[in-house]
Design a protein around this motif. Sequence first.
Motif, PDB file in Angstrom:
ATOM      1  N   THR A  15       1.034   3.182  10.266  1.00 28.93           N
ATOM      2  CA  THR A  15       1.092   3.937   9.011  1.00 28.93           C
ATOM      3  C   THR A  15       1.070   3.006   7.813  1.00 28.93           C
ATOM      4  O   THR A  15       0.365   3.258   6.824  1.00 28.93           O
ATOM      5  CB  THR A  15       2.369   4.804   8.985  1.00 28.93           C
ATOM      6  N   ILE A  16       1.807   1.923   7.877  1.00 25.93           N
ATOM      7  CA  ILE A  16       1.835   0.953   6.777  1.00 25.93           C
ATOM      8  C   ILE A  16       0.465   0.315   6.581  1.00 25.93           C
ATOM      9  O   ILE A  16      -0.019   0.167   5.451  1.00 25.93           O
ATOM     10  CB  ILE A  16       2.927  -0.110   7.021  1.00 25.93           C
ATOM     11  N   TYR A  22      -9.051   2.125  -2.753  1.00 21.64           N
ATOM     12  CA  TYR A  22      -8.937   2.716  -4.082  1.00 21.64           C
ATOM     13  C   TYR A  22      -9.204   1.676  -5.175  1.00 21.64           C
ATOM     14  O   TYR A  22      -9.934   1.937  -6.112  1.00 21.64           O
ATOM     15  CB  TYR A  22      -7.532   3.320  -4.272  1.00 21.64           C
ATOM     16  N   ILE A  57      -5.840   2.126   2.319  1.00 23.50           N
ATOM     17  CA  ILE A  57      -6.125   3.137   1.290  1.00 23.50           C
ATOM     18  C   ILE A  57      -5.990   2.531  -0.098  1.00 23.50           C
ATOM     19  O   ILE A  57      -6.816   2.782  -0.985  1.00 23.50           O
ATOM     20  CB  ILE A  57      -5.186   4.350   1.466  1.00 23.50           C
ATOM     21  N   ILE A  58      -4.973   1.708  -0.301  1.00 22.87           N
ATOM     22  CA  ILE A  58      -4.782   1.076  -1.609  1.00 22.87           C
ATOM     23  C   ILE A  58      -5.946   0.132  -1.923  1.00 22.87           C
ATOM     24  O   ILE A  58      -6.492   0.151  -3.036  1.00 22.87           O
ATOM     25  CB  ILE A  58      -3.435   0.324  -1.653  1.00 22.87           C
ATOM     26  N   ASN A  90      -2.424   1.630   7.365  1.00 21.14           N
ATOM     27  CA  ASN A  90      -3.308   2.648   6.783  1.00 21.14           C
ATOM     28  C   ASN A  90      -3.079   2.778   5.279  1.00 21.14           C
ATOM     29  O   ASN A  90      -4.043   2.924   4.509  1.00 21.14           O
ATOM     30  CB  ASN A  90      -3.085   4.003   7.464  1.00 21.14           C
ATOM     31  N   LEU A  91      -1.833   2.730   4.849  1.00 24.71           N
ATOM     32  CA  LEU A  91      -1.552   2.803   3.413  1.00 24.71           C
ATOM     33  C   LEU A  91      -2.126   1.603   2.674  1.00 24.71           C
ATOM     34  O   LEU A  91      -2.671   1.737   1.572  1.00 24.71           O
ATOM     35  CB  LEU A  91      -0.044   2.897   3.176  1.00 24.71           C
ATOM     36  N   ILE A  92      -2.032   0.428   3.266  1.00 20.55           N
ATOM     37  CA  ILE A  92      -2.602  -0.778   2.641  1.00 20.55           C
ATOM     38  C   ILE A  92      -4.117  -0.644   2.518  1.00 20.55           C
ATOM     39  O   ILE A  92      -4.706  -0.976   1.479  1.00 20.55           O
ATOM     40  CB  ILE A  92      -2.194  -2.038   3.437  1.00 20.55           C
TER      41      ILE A  92
END
Length: 73
Positions: free
Chosen positions: A57-58, A68, A64-65, A60-62
């Motif tokens: 999950t972490i 972006y 996505i950032i 995936n968030l990285i």
Amino acid sequence: MSDVKFILMLCKTCVKGKPQTSPKKMVNSAVSEEETRIQDKESKEESILAMLGIIGTILNLIVIIFVYIYTTL
């Protein structure tokens, strides 16, 4: 509320006349030790899978950032 008290009183009077037996069963200690080892192994596997889920999950968030930031520049 009074109905609940009445039912509890009836249950108490029914139980008083009956002999109390313990719900515990005689279990072979070798079987219970084997079961505890299996449960320990399963709990270790579950904790490893939970850790992998958190790490995924972490990551995936990285991603996505970074995506972006890359698309906005």
